[in-house]
Scaffold this motif. Structure first.
Motif, PDB file in Angstrom:
ATOM      1  N   PRO A  61      14.137 -20.958  21.049  1.00  0.00           N
ATOM      2  CA  PRO A  61      15.071 -21.561  20.102  1.00  0.00           C
ATOM      3  C   PRO A  61      16.445 -20.884  20.081  1.00  0.00           C
ATOM      4  N   TRP A  68      19.386 -20.286  17.506  1.00  0.00           N
ATOM      5  CA  TRP A  68      19.629 -20.309  16.062  1.00  0.00           C
ATOM      6  C   TRP A  68      21.059 -20.786  15.795  1.00  0.00           C
ATOM      7  N   TYR A  81      15.834 -28.432  14.872  1.00  0.00           N
ATOM      8  CA  TYR A  81      15.187 -27.936  13.649  1.00  0.00           C
ATOM      9  C   TYR A  81      16.189 -28.048  12.507  1.00  0.00           C
ATOM     10  N   GLN A  96      10.776 -17.004  16.696  1.00  0.00           N
ATOM     11  CA  GLN A  96      10.535 -17.673  15.423  1.00  0.00           C
ATOM     12  C   GLN A  96      11.224 -19.043  15.408  1.00  0.00           C
ATOM     13  N   THR A  97      10.754 -19.894  14.529  1.00  0.00           N
ATOM     14  CA  THR A  97      11.378 -21.212  14.380  1.00  0.00           C
ATOM     15  C   THR A  97      12.523 -21.113  13.375  1.00  0.00           C
ATOM     16  N   THR A 112      15.956 -26.165  20.423  1.00  0.00           N
ATOM     17  CA  THR A 112      15.272 -25.641  21.598  1.00  0.00           C
ATOM     18  C   THR A 112      15.526 -26.592  22.756  1.00  0.00           C
TER      19      THR A 112
END
Length: 350
Positions: free
Chosen positions: A218, A220, A265, A290-291, A297
């Motif tokens: 991912p 961020w 996300y 971590q998500t 992603t």
């Protein structure tokens, strides 16, 4: 000195086409060409120059900024409205020393004679784009009376599709009164006008990793608190007691990865504004797998051509104005694009 009287029908038709063209901004009084009122001395004679005064009440003023795009494609601000233009003394000064300008939204008069005949000598004038077909004249510019001569105004006359809108010849209205005519200004008119004047900061989100993302890990996305603040713009129309304040409040950030081979996300790509004004959560060491509450992603690496990550902030628009008026306007968005390079999984050191 130019008049429509005494011309052949062909010549008159040709002249009308010239006189009805939008004129350039002319200054009335002792200087200036920006169409703004300078107390009682300097006013534009061009109908594409509004006297509405705009001031930013709150929100950032520096850095890169841009205007909003309405989320409602069918919404448009009013194309035209009437405004007070001249006091009697201002009109006398203009008519007898200049005499070249717009007497209505679509009708220009060139030469002092047309102005003095109608506004000084009480002669009727043709009202080509409104009813009745003729307008009664005035005596001595209404000197001694308290009020204004009003005229239609349009920031862009090409956007006024209906030729009957705001087309009345300049007319008199007593001070403190709003004319009882179609297209008279209202607080909502000013709120709509202010909408187009709202400037918001460009949307350049923080990314981790910043330079290059990695397939299946991912990225961020966040914006620190204070980056996006409420923006409030006030519009006032001198001589009318009309005002409105249009407020833009940031409510969410929307991410479009630039490729179908990606996950966002949350899944909608819509990251809401936190209570403290931030968006998402800043990346911390150890968060690599971590998500993120706001992020992307990428599932496929770029190959020479970076993905175009689009980030747009949605701004909720409301307004309030004279006499307790107020309401909501369509949300606005401001979008920017950032290049995203994505690499295949190699060694990971975050």
């Amino acid at each position: 000195m130019t008049s429509l009287r005494g011309w052949s029908s062909l010549a008159a038709a040709s002249l009308i086409s010239v006189l009805l063209a939008s004129t350039s901004a002319h200054a009335v009084g002792d200087g200036g060409v920006n169409g703004a009122a300078d107390k009682d001395r300097n006013i534009s004679a061009a109908a594409n120059q509004s006297r509405i005064e705009i001031n930013q009440v709150s929100g950032p003023t520096g850095g890169k900024q841009g205007g909003l795009s309405s989320t409602n494609v069918n919404w448009k601000p009013p194309p035209c409205w009437y405004e007070p233009v001249f006091t009697p003394a201002q009109l006398k000064n203009f008519a007898e020393s200049n005499g070249e300008g717009d007497v209505s939204l679509r009708q220009g008069w060139i030469g002092s004679r047309l102005w003095t005949e109608h506004f000084k000598d009480e002669k009727e004038a043709h009202n080509y784009f409104s009813t009745p077909a003729t307008a009664a004249g005035y005596k001595d510019y209404n000197l001694g009376k308290d009020g204004y001569f009003w005229r239609g105004v349009a920031p862009d006359v090409n956007n006024v599709d209906d030729t009957s809108k705001c087309g009345q010849l300049m007319f008199w209205q007593n001070a403190g009164e709003i004319p009882d005519v179609p297209d008279a200004p209202t607080p909502k008119t000013l709120a709509d006008y202010a909408y187009d004047k709202v400037k918001v900061p460009q949307t350049e989100v923080e990314l981790k990793p910043a330079a290059e993302s990695t397939v299946n890990l991912p990225t961020w996305v966040w914006l620190d608190k204070g980056t996006f603040q409420e923006v409030k713009v006030r519009a006032e129309l001198p001589g009318t007691n009309l005002w409105a304040e249009t407020t833009a409040k940031p409510v969410s950030l929307h991410l479009v990865p630039g490729t179908g081979d990606a996950e966002t996300y949350p899944a909608s790509g819509e990251c809401e504004i936190n209570e403290d004004g931030s968006i998402g959560t800043p990346y911390k060491k150890g968060d690599a797998e971590q998500t993120p509450p706001c992020g992307i992603t990428y599932l496929r690496a770029t190959s020479g051509q970076p993905y175009a990550l689009k980030a747009s902030v949605t701004w909720q628009i409301s307004w309030e104005g004279t006499g307790g008026a107020g309401g909501d306007l369509p949300d606005g968005t401001f979008e920017t694009t950032q290049d995203m390079n994505v690499q295949e999984i190699q060694s990971i050191n975050r």
